[in-house]
Design a protein around this motif. Sequence first.
Motif, PDB file in Angstrom:
ATOM      1  N   LEU A 151       0.990  -1.131  -0.034  1.00 39.01           N
ATOM      2  CA  LEU A 151      -0.033   0.048   0.025  1.00 39.01           C
ATOM      3  C   LEU A 151       0.935   1.238   0.004  1.00 39.01           C
ATOM      4  O   LEU A 151       0.677   2.158  -0.709  1.00 39.01           O
ATOM      5  CB  LEU A 151      -0.942   0.046   1.149  1.00 39.01           C
ATOM      6  N   LEU A 152       1.851   1.335   0.908  1.00 43.58           N
ATOM      7  CA  LEU A 152       2.644   2.541   0.980  1.00 43.58           C
ATOM      8  C   LEU A 152       3.451   2.709  -0.260  1.00 43.58           C
ATOM      9  O   LEU A 152       3.871   3.825  -0.588  1.00 43.58           O
ATOM     10  CB  LEU A 152       3.531   2.371   2.276  1.00 43.58           C
ATOM     11  N   SER A 154       3.110   1.519  -3.068  1.00 43.86           N
ATOM     12  CA  SER A 154       2.592   2.194  -4.459  1.00 43.86           C
ATOM     13  C   SER A 154       2.347   3.652  -4.364  1.00 43.86           C
ATOM     14  O   SER A 154       2.378   4.149  -5.584  1.00 43.86           O
ATOM     15  CB  SER A 154       0.910   1.487  -4.424  1.00 43.86           C
ATOM     16  N   MET A 155       2.547   4.249  -3.331  1.00 43.12           N
ATOM     17  CA  MET A 155       2.518   5.664  -3.245  1.00 43.12           C
ATOM     18  C   MET A 155       3.916   6.142  -3.673  1.00 43.12           C
ATOM     19  O   MET A 155       4.064   6.968  -4.274  1.00 43.12           O
ATOM     20  CB  MET A 155       1.882   6.435  -2.091  1.00 43.12           C
ATOM     21  N   SER A 158       6.674   6.144  -6.990  1.00 40.18           N
ATOM     22  CA  SER A 158       6.577   6.985  -8.091  1.00 40.18           C
ATOM     23  C   SER A 158       7.023   8.603  -7.676  1.00 40.18           C
ATOM     24  O   SER A 158       6.991   9.433  -8.500  1.00 40.18           O
ATOM     25  CB  SER A 158       5.563   7.264  -8.900  1.00 40.18           C
ATOM     26  N   VAL A 159       7.570   8.703  -6.386  1.00 44.10           N
ATOM     27  CA  VAL A 159       8.249   9.861  -5.844  1.00 44.10           C
ATOM     28  C   VAL A 159       9.492  10.162  -5.946  1.00 44.10           C
ATOM     29  O   VAL A 159      10.143   9.179  -5.459  1.00 44.10           O
ATOM     30  CB  VAL A 159       7.412  10.006  -4.457  1.00 44.10           C
ATOM     31  N   LEU A 165      11.501   7.649   2.030  1.00 46.37           N
ATOM     32  CA  LEU A 165      10.114   8.052   2.409  1.00 46.37           C
ATOM     33  C   LEU A 165       9.433   6.746   2.869  1.00 46.37           C
ATOM     34  O   LEU A 165       8.751   6.858   3.957  1.00 46.37           O
ATOM     35  CB  LEU A 165       9.477   8.938   1.305  1.00 46.37           C
ATOM     36  N   LEU A 168      10.499   5.697   6.180  1.00 44.40           N
ATOM     37  CA  LEU A 168      10.072   6.542   7.399  1.00 44.40           C
ATOM     38  C   LEU A 168       8.596   6.440   7.513  1.00 44.40           C
ATOM     39  O   LEU A 168       8.102   6.668   8.579  1.00 44.40           O
ATOM     40  CB  LEU A 168      10.238   8.095   6.712  1.00 44.40           C
ATOM     41  N   LEU A 169       7.873   6.218   6.557  1.00 46.97           N
ATOM     42  CA  LEU A 169       6.453   6.033   6.807  1.00 46.97           C
ATOM     43  C   LEU A 169       6.067   4.810   7.208  1.00 46.97           C
ATOM     44  O   LEU A 169       4.975   4.547   8.088  1.00 46.97           O
ATOM     45  CB  LEU A 169       5.691   6.131   5.491  1.00 46.97           C
ATOM     46  N   MET A 170       6.987   3.737   6.899  1.00 46.90           N
ATOM     47  CA  MET A 170       6.522   2.286   6.946  1.00 46.90           C
ATOM     48  C   MET A 170       6.961   2.007   8.739  1.00 46.90           C
ATOM     49  O   MET A 170       5.956   1.315   9.250  1.00 46.90           O
ATOM     50  CB  MET A 170       7.086   1.218   6.178  1.00 46.90           C
ATOM     51  N   PRO A 172       7.296   3.218  11.798  1.00 48.60           N
ATOM     52  CA  PRO A 172       6.506   3.495  12.922  1.00 48.60           C
ATOM     53  C   PRO A 172       5.136   2.632  12.722  1.00 48.60           C
ATOM     54  O   PRO A 172       4.653   2.417  13.741  1.00 48.60           O
ATOM     55  CB  PRO A 172       6.245   4.783  12.967  1.00 48.60           C
ATOM     56  N   VAL A 173       4.643   2.743  11.609  1.00 49.00           N
ATOM     57  CA  VAL A 173       3.621   1.775  11.451  1.00 49.00           C
ATOM     58  C   VAL A 173       3.533   0.494  11.803  1.00 49.00           C
ATOM     59  O   VAL A 173       2.804  -0.375  12.348  1.00 49.00           O
ATOM     60  CB  VAL A 173       2.615   2.164   9.996  1.00 49.00           C
ATOM     61  N   LEU A 174       4.744  -0.260  11.537  1.00 45.33           N
ATOM     62  CA  LEU A 174       5.022  -1.591  11.814  1.00 45.33           C
ATOM     63  C   LEU A 174       5.222  -1.801  13.071  1.00 45.33           C
ATOM     64  O   LEU A 174       5.335  -3.042  13.610  1.00 45.33           O
ATOM     65  CB  LEU A 174       6.381  -1.961  11.040  1.00 45.33           C
TER      66      LEU A 174
ATOM     67  N   VAL B 155       5.364   7.026  19.483  1.00 47.43           N
ATOM     68  CA  VAL B 155       5.397   6.213  18.185  1.00 47.43           C
ATOM     69  C   VAL B 155       4.316   7.139  17.090  1.00 47.43           C
ATOM     70  O   VAL B 155       4.433   7.142  16.146  1.00 47.43           O
ATOM     71  CB  VAL B 155       4.614   5.115  18.334  1.00 47.43           C
ATOM     72  N   LEU B 158       6.179   9.800  15.671  1.00 48.30           N
ATOM     73  CA  LEU B 158       7.013   9.293  14.421  1.00 48.30           C
ATOM     74  C   LEU B 158       6.014   9.068  13.166  1.00 48.30           C
ATOM     75  O   LEU B 158       6.440   9.567  12.080  1.00 48.30           O
ATOM     76  CB  LEU B 158       7.840   7.865  14.570  1.00 48.30           C
ATOM     77  N   MET B 159       4.967   8.781  13.393  1.00 47.19           N
ATOM     78  CA  MET B 159       4.037   8.729  12.329  1.00 47.19           C
ATOM     79  C   MET B 159       3.632  10.021  11.824  1.00 47.19           C
ATOM     80  O   MET B 159       3.409  10.024  10.561  1.00 47.19           O
ATOM     81  CB  MET B 159       2.516   7.673  12.634  1.00 47.19           C
ATOM     82  N   LEU B 170       5.682  15.649  -1.396  1.00 51.14           N
ATOM     83  CA  LEU B 170       4.870  16.004  -2.531  1.00 51.14           C
ATOM     84  C   LEU B 170       4.414  17.355  -2.480  1.00 51.14           C
ATOM     85  O   LEU B 170       3.105  17.257  -3.530  1.00 51.14           O
ATOM     86  CB  LEU B 170       3.585  15.074  -2.190  1.00 51.14           C
ATOM     87  N   ARG B 175      -0.721  14.272  -6.550  1.00 53.56           N
ATOM     88  CA  ARG B 175      -1.304  13.326  -6.031  1.00 53.56           C
ATOM     89  C   ARG B 175      -1.172  13.690  -4.462  1.00 53.56           C
ATOM     90  O   ARG B 175      -1.357  12.681  -3.429  1.00 53.56           O
ATOM     91  CB  ARG B 175      -0.635  12.050  -6.404  1.00 53.56           C
ATOM     92  N   PHE B 179      -2.518  11.087  -1.424  1.00 55.04           N
ATOM     93  CA  PHE B 179      -1.612  10.362  -0.634  1.00 55.04           C
ATOM     94  C   PHE B 179      -1.519  10.557   1.054  1.00 55.04           C
ATOM     95  O   PHE B 179      -1.482   9.765   1.779  1.00 55.04           O
ATOM     96  CB  PHE B 179      -0.185  10.315  -1.289  1.00 55.04           C
ATOM     97  N   TYR B 183      -2.279   8.203   4.170  1.00 56.91           N
ATOM     98  CA  TYR B 183      -1.322   7.921   5.480  1.00 56.91           C
ATOM     99  C   TYR B 183      -2.056   8.255   6.847  1.00 56.91           C
ATOM    100  O   TYR B 183      -1.906   7.886   7.772  1.00 56.91           O
ATOM    101  CB  TYR B 183      -0.103   8.482   5.036  1.00 56.91           C
ATOM    102  N   ASN B 190      -3.745   2.590  13.141  1.00 56.75           N
ATOM    103  CA  ASN B 190      -2.473   1.904  13.781  1.00 56.75           C
ATOM    104  C   ASN B 190      -2.723   2.288  15.401  1.00 56.75           C
ATOM    105  O   ASN B 190      -2.046   1.599  15.902  1.00 56.75           O
ATOM    106  CB  ASN B 190      -1.102   2.242  13.052  1.00 56.75           C
TER     107      ASN B 190
END
Lengths: 225, 264, 231
Positions: A151-152, A154-155, A158-159, A165, A168-170, A172-174, B155, B158-159, B170, B175, B179, B183, B190
């Motif tokens: 999901l992340l 796919s965004m 293309s940046v 990025l 960094l995004l993934m 903390p969510v993990l 946490v 960080l998010m 961006l 987009r 996006f 998120y 989460n």
Amino acid sequence: MTGWRAFSTVVRWDVAREMRRRSTLAAMAATALVVLFVLSFAVDARRADDPRIRAGLLWVTWILAGAVGAERAFRGGRDAMTDGFLLAPIPRASLFWGRTVSTFLFTTAMSALSIPVFLVLFDASVPSAGLAWLAAVSLLALLGMSALGVLLASMTSSVRGGDVLLRLLMLPVLLPAVAAAVTGTGQLLGGQDPGIRPAALLLAFDLTFLGAGHLLFDHAAEDRT
Amino acid sequence: MNAPADISHPAGMPPPAGMPPDDPDAGDRGGAYPFASAIPFAAHAAVAFAGVGWLDHLIASLAPQAVKQIGTSYLIQYYHVPAAISMYLFFLLCAVAGIVVLATGSPVWDRRAHALGLTALLLNAIVLGTGMVWGKTAWGVWWDWADPRLLTSAVAFLMYLGYSMLQDALRDDPRRAKFAAIYGIVALLNLPLVHYAIKWFGTASHPADVKMKTPEISMTLSVAMSVFPVFWLLVYRWVHDRLALAARAETVMARLRRLEEDVR
Amino acid sequence: MSAPAVSARGLAKRFGPREALRGLTFDAEPGRCLAVVGHNGSGKTTLLRILATLSRADAGELSVAGRSLPKESVAVRARIGVVLDDALLPSDLSLAEGLRMHADLHGVPSPEARIAELCERFGLAPRQDDPVRTFSRGMLQRAALCRALLHAPELLLLDEPSNGLDASGTALLDAEIRAHCARGGAAVLVTHDLERVAACADRALHLRSGRIDADGPAADVIRALRGGAAA
Ligand SMILES: Nc1ncnc2c1ncn2[C@@H]1O[C@H](COP(=O)(O)OP(=O)(O)O)[C@@H](O)[C@H]1O
Ligand SMILES: [Mg+2]
């Protein structure tokens, strides 16, 4: 084309492409090997006999290698594979599920390949009693990681600067999945019974992000340039 | 408060007459975003903190005698708890605004979501800061791995830092709105998982609350809790208006460019 | 066939503050080729990507191949053949395999025969088992045409399809478009090559800064453009 047929076609061709070049698997396995070696050096593998620390090292390795896999699933904005699939008469959700499952297969293969290395470097052994639980916890965590990564990625793919990025995004969510997997794996490696909690949390994690991907992937895949 | 509004960014100025630019879309509009230029953001933070300090002073004078005897360190709870509650409220609103963005593509809701996310991040920093001060006074360490609420807000920080970095990375991408909305939703989904992960698998040993429950304390806390979100809604409006101003400036510039194109 | 192949009403698209399309209204008829011409940056590719369901208009009503967008995008994708600037074939697979993948995704009946026939027609048969990454620009363009025609689409959406093609490739392209229209299919041909417009198109739209500047018989639009360039 039904959702199921579309899904299996996506998985089949993702795997076929990977079998042709093995680039994703090779990149992930190499990452896993390097990280595992450096980590076991850094913490002094001979003295890291706390099973929780060992489990933590194993999962750090798998996460870093898994992120490489997720990135590769959508390499660059000019990824012929992805844009070609976006033009196919299949629902976007089928593409999400297919990509998630193929990424899951690759990360699972990578994880399985790295286990012997881990056992050798740390002179560890897997107790046979908890083996099924260990596999279940690992697979649940890898599935959730794959769904979130697809999901992340796919965004971000293309940046420009998207790979940084993505991490960094993934990461903390993990965290919840990592905490559950490390705790569960550590207790099983130490011969303890982890109870139902790690598996329950991982299941909730998987359902959350498979559901989110199913609903949101349409928006994430649009307007790739 | 006189923060630079960045509308007169020189690179975005129309070129002199008779000298058409090679690429009408060239020009860095990065400065038009408050998060990209730190000055308004810092000013914002300062105002917010001063406001909170004043509020706390007010509340402290209301605080019951019993609390004053324990020492003012306890008063940090009057910051911390309402800030944490406002923070979660803003996370929720940010995701809700994101859902509206995905459903309608509305630029108005996109701006709301963006401002909510940035304000929540600021709140989050305050929650972390006050939480650390409280940890220092209560347990003697700045960073307490045994405090589940502190870990959860770390946490979250960080998010939402990731959220603001995504918005920033961006900046010129069509987009961006979608996006960021995705998120924002992912981060909110989460939060319960983070909560349970830390509760079950963290090294937490302290009870989450060490509140003394006297009627006076509860009353003071509820005063704080009703005033705090209102104050932060004002901060939110401020961030929102900055973003709106920047967007208007961009639209005006785009219109100027279009006029030029049409004239040519 | 009477329903228009494309029906656009007030189509608009913006990228941030920049308006790429500003209210386009036009139809494309079955059995006809509609050319879209205009300067770089006039919005041609943006329009084509919206028609191809890869992007979504901000405003306006749109139906493609008789289905409304964005609601019925899956059905639309089954009925269109798209050529973009990228061939959209996996570079590690051979051409035959890449086409096979798209045939599977589209549910093409007897794909092997169809792929062999198309490769033959576009002169790629000797190379069809080579990896796509070894192809030249012109070969990629031919491969992209094969891919677009694979599932016998009702509507062809072509973005600068003559890029990189040699004279024989261009002749082949013209012939394909005309044959497709003669069979009752429709085509939208985005190009800045007025030769192609003259050779293939029945009608032409001239885009200028995201607006329709001229819409009429191809010959008239070409004459106006050539006249404008001379003046
Ligand atoms: N992904 C994008 N992000 C921002 N602007 C874009 C994007 N794609 C196209 N544009 C802008 O939209 C306008 C039209 O572009 P395009 O449709 O590609 O033109 P053409 O194909 O006619 O050369 C241009 O001004 C271009 O800068
Ligand atoms: Mg173009």
